[in-house]
Design an enzyme around this catalytic site. Structure first.
Site, PDB file in Angstrom:
ATOM      1  N   ARG A  32       0.814  -1.230   0.000  1.00  0.00           N
ATOM      2  CA  ARG A  32       0.000   0.000   0.000  1.00  0.00           C
ATOM      3  C   ARG A  32       0.844   1.275   0.000  1.00  0.00           C
ATOM      4  O   ARG A  32       0.450   2.287   0.594  1.00  0.00           O
ATOM      5  CB  ARG A  32      -0.981   0.040   1.184  1.00  0.00           C
ATOM      6  CG  ARG A  32      -2.097  -0.960   1.059  1.00  0.00           C
ATOM      7  CD  ARG A  32      -3.301  -0.588   1.926  1.00  0.00           C
ATOM      8  NE  ARG A  32      -4.251  -1.684   1.964  1.00  0.00           N
ATOM      9  CZ  ARG A  32      -5.162  -1.924   1.021  1.00  0.00           C
ATOM     10  NH1 ARG A  32      -5.259  -1.132  -0.015  1.00  0.00           N
ATOM     11  NH2 ARG A  32      -5.973  -2.960   1.125  1.00  0.00           N
TER      12      ARG A  32
ATOM     13  N   ARG B  81      -4.077   5.722   0.388  1.00  0.00           N
ATOM     14  CA  ARG B  81      -4.668   6.786   1.200  1.00  0.00           C
ATOM     15  C   ARG B  81      -3.688   7.600   2.042  1.00  0.00           C
ATOM     16  O   ARG B  81      -4.022   8.676   2.527  1.00  0.00           O
ATOM     17  CB  ARG B  81      -5.736   6.201   2.125  1.00  0.00           C
ATOM     18  CG  ARG B  81      -7.065   5.987   1.426  1.00  0.00           C
ATOM     19  CD  ARG B  81      -8.120   5.555   2.414  1.00  0.00           C
ATOM     20  NE  ARG B  81      -7.812   4.257   2.987  1.00  0.00           N
ATOM     21  CZ  ARG B  81      -8.368   3.775   4.096  1.00  0.00           C
ATOM     22  NH1 ARG B  81      -9.261   4.505   4.744  1.00  0.00           N
ATOM     23  NH2 ARG B  81      -8.054   2.580   4.549  1.00  0.00           N
TER      24      ARG B  81
ATOM     25  N   ARG C 162      -8.354  10.401  -6.533  1.00  0.00           N
ATOM     26  CA  ARG C 162      -9.516   9.554  -6.277  1.00  0.00           C
ATOM     27  C   ARG C 162     -10.808  10.337  -6.043  1.00  0.00           C
ATOM     28  O   ARG C 162     -11.880   9.731  -5.967  1.00  0.00           O
ATOM     29  CB  ARG C 162      -9.233   8.638  -5.087  1.00  0.00           C
ATOM     30  CG  ARG C 162      -8.373   7.406  -5.391  1.00  0.00           C
ATOM     31  CD  ARG C 162      -9.157   6.379  -6.224  1.00  0.00           C
ATOM     32  NE  ARG C 162     -10.499   6.174  -5.703  1.00  0.00           N
ATOM     33  CZ  ARG C 162     -10.796   5.451  -4.637  1.00  0.00           C
ATOM     34  NH1 ARG C 162      -9.864   4.803  -4.003  1.00  0.00           N
ATOM     35  NH2 ARG C 162     -12.041   5.354  -4.213  1.00  0.00           N
TER      36      ARG C 162
ATOM     37  N   TYR D 271     -14.532 -13.304   0.700  1.00  0.00           N
ATOM     38  CA  TYR D 271     -15.396 -12.211   0.234  1.00  0.00           C
ATOM     39  C   TYR D 271     -16.619 -12.762  -0.507  1.00  0.00           C
ATOM     40  O   TYR D 271     -17.735 -12.267  -0.338  1.00  0.00           O
ATOM     41  CB  TYR D 271     -14.615 -11.235  -0.647  1.00  0.00           C
ATOM     42  CG  TYR D 271     -13.653 -10.370   0.151  1.00  0.00           C
ATOM     43  CD1 TYR D 271     -14.132  -9.493   1.119  1.00  0.00           C
ATOM     44  CD2 TYR D 271     -12.280 -10.437  -0.046  1.00  0.00           C
ATOM     45  CE1 TYR D 271     -13.267  -8.707   1.868  1.00  0.00           C
ATOM     46  CE2 TYR D 271     -11.408  -9.652   0.695  1.00  0.00           C
ATOM     47  CZ  TYR D 271     -11.903  -8.790   1.654  1.00  0.00           C
ATOM     48  OH  TYR D 271     -11.046  -8.023   2.399  1.00  0.00           O
TER      49      TYR D 271
END
Lengths: 351, 351
Positions: B28, B32, B41, B152
């Site tokens: 990552r 963010r 984004r 998921y």
């Protein structure tokens, strides 16, 4: 101690004494998996239900009417003693404990004052009522462990990774140790109150401590856990210690002074035995999700746990974490009987 | 392979060859924690941003403008190939992947058709654009691992304990293996597409596989992971495998055919080495929460990781999980330089 307690297979296993059969209880045996629990809780908030002696007693007893478990566990919540000393914590349905003003600096420590028996009269009363009603069957008292309590206080609620908590642990050891020191004091007091009222054993749930590495556990957490267990030593009741995902920490959790170390389902019990110093009993460790599978699978998995549990000096059968809300109570009843039947040893001299 | 790739410290470490310094990248590293990412984004949904080649390229490159990392990692999401074959999955902000119609029975398998290059033209194009722009610096392709994808699909979204997933794994092995077989096929295809377009390495993220025990991993998951890695074998690119809380599984994750096994922060790298068969490199393992502590703490902890990493046959420095959103990018820049400076070995013959 009553005559029945002296013979309790649960207490015998905790003390690593010979047992007539493997004792069994379930974390969260009281709770959302039971329709009668959901009925009692209708319109009563979680923390309210933990402060009414008759509600505590009823909920604690409910699973014992269904399952032949070898111990009851006091219905409470790990944040009860925090709320009792004035922390603005509540339990939000579907979320968990939420703290309005998280602990972030030294000034916040003042809010964690010492816990006195007068702060939790409902706990004393509930334990006394339960001991009378249990008629010799052991009642397990419990409290939250220092890392887990700190996490709720620092994060302000449930947390996926405990980032702020660990940032404090890594970055400000002085504040960290001051915080855990206060939490240990409160915990010691909370457990003493339960034992004084008649609890036969205690379990320290440091549910989320598996988020730290062994080195960090040793330096940042173990000193406080050790203090809690040492303070309980003179009480003479077995001290159980449990956390999730603690495969790397099991030896240290034993070193901290637990008599019984709880193991989740991620490592087999015989491997857990290899990670412990001698002189410890183990508790666990069927995956709660196994109980959602067909009975043949449950049966086979439970037998495996029993076989591996025989390598421990003492074994208390349990799940590797709490009963899942969607679990069929009938399955837990059947499992309890299976554990007893499979593990019954004939008395010496009987054919 | 370009001349610069032949010299890439990242690829050398993955191949357990001598390195001029310890290579470093961060899970990552794009995302963010970067203000420029949040800007790109704005008003673009996660899955939309993963299907626009120019957005993928921009986001993938952003961290390389700040940090001297030794590899880029393709900006994507593990559910991208599932959506590409028609699964009704979306990523809800603050929640994660949500599947409208979860997989619950054999009839649902039909929805998991084979993935063709034509299903993900944006991935091929983005990888090609990136390889040109990276000028020899390696690009890591990636895909989700079979347990995590299954979770998921079966849960219908993120899950704390993966209960339904494990209930299926325990209770219906036939459906389980059929499901993971299809997911493995899709994953093989998705990784082949990335390698064909120019990715120099691949990472299989089975993020949540640490929720199962070693025995279950061996029987229920390893066969599918092995197939994925075997199918990638002829591609000649290093295969990295990572999951969180997999201390008990590291040996098996290596056995499955990974060249490099990623380790979270819960066990030190020298202990991870002891759990692996020879012939594996390791990746990791600074706790991402350490980056929220003061620099002196970060520095000391990073040095410890480097020291312990020297016991591995090859070591790629990384965090033990993804960069936390609240991480200061300046700290990651400084950490990257520290790792390089601390690990630089003088060339033979230089004083």
């Amino acid at each position: 101690m009553t005559a029945r307690q002296a013979e309790s297979a649960f207490l015998q296993a905790c003390r690593r004494e010979p047992v007539p059969y493997t004792p069994v209880w379930y974390m969260r045996q009281a709770g959302r998996s039971l329709p009668e629990y959901r009925k009692v809780r209708q319109g009563v908030s979680m923390l309210d239900s933990c402060t009414r002696p008759e509600v505590i007693t009823e909920i604690t007893m409910q699973p014992l009417r269904r399952y032949d478990v070898d111990a009851a566990i006091l219905f409470s919540d790990i944040v009860v003693p925090l709320r009792a000393v004035g922390i603005d914590v509540d339990i939000e349905p579907g979320v968990g404990p939420v703290v309005d003003t998280p602990v972030r600096g030294p000034a916040d420590l003042g809010r964690l004052r010492a816990l006195e028996p007068g702060d939790v009269p409902y706990v004393t009363e509930a334990v006394q009522l339960l001991v009378a009603e249990l008629n010799g069957r052991p009642l397990i008292g419990f409290a939250g462990g220092p890392f887990t309590l700190a996490s709720y206080l620092v994060e302000g609620g449930p947390s996926k990774n405990h980032d702020r908590t660990k940032a404090l642990m890594y970055g400000d050891p002085e504040l960290w140790h001051a915080l855990l020191g206060r939490l240990a004091e409160i915990t010691i007091s909370f457990l003493h109150i339960q034992v004084a009222a008649g609890a036969s054993a205690v379990q320290l749930f440091d549910s989320w401590v598996g988020a730290v590495s062994p080195d960090d556990y040793r330096h940042a957490i173990l000193p406080h856990t050790s203090r809690i267990f040492a303070a309980l030593g003179s009480a003479g009741v077995p001290r159980i210690h449990f956390g999730v995902g603690t495969g790397e920490l099991l030896g240290l959790m034993g070193e901290a002074g637990a008599d019984v170390v709880g193991v989740d389902w991620r490592i087999p019990l015989d491997e857990a035995v290899r990670r412990m110093e001698p002189g410890k009993a183990l508790q666990g460790n069927l995956d709660p999700a196994v109980l959602l599978a067909p009975w043949e699978v449950i049966e086979q998995r439970a037998r495996e746990v029993l076989v591996r549990g025989r390598t421990a000096e003492g074994h208390v059968f349990n799940l590797g974490h709490g009963v899942l809300p969607e679990t069929d109570p009938g399955v837990l009843a059947r499992l309890t009987d299976l554990v007893h039947a499979e593990s019954t040893r004939p008395k010496p001299g009987t054919p």
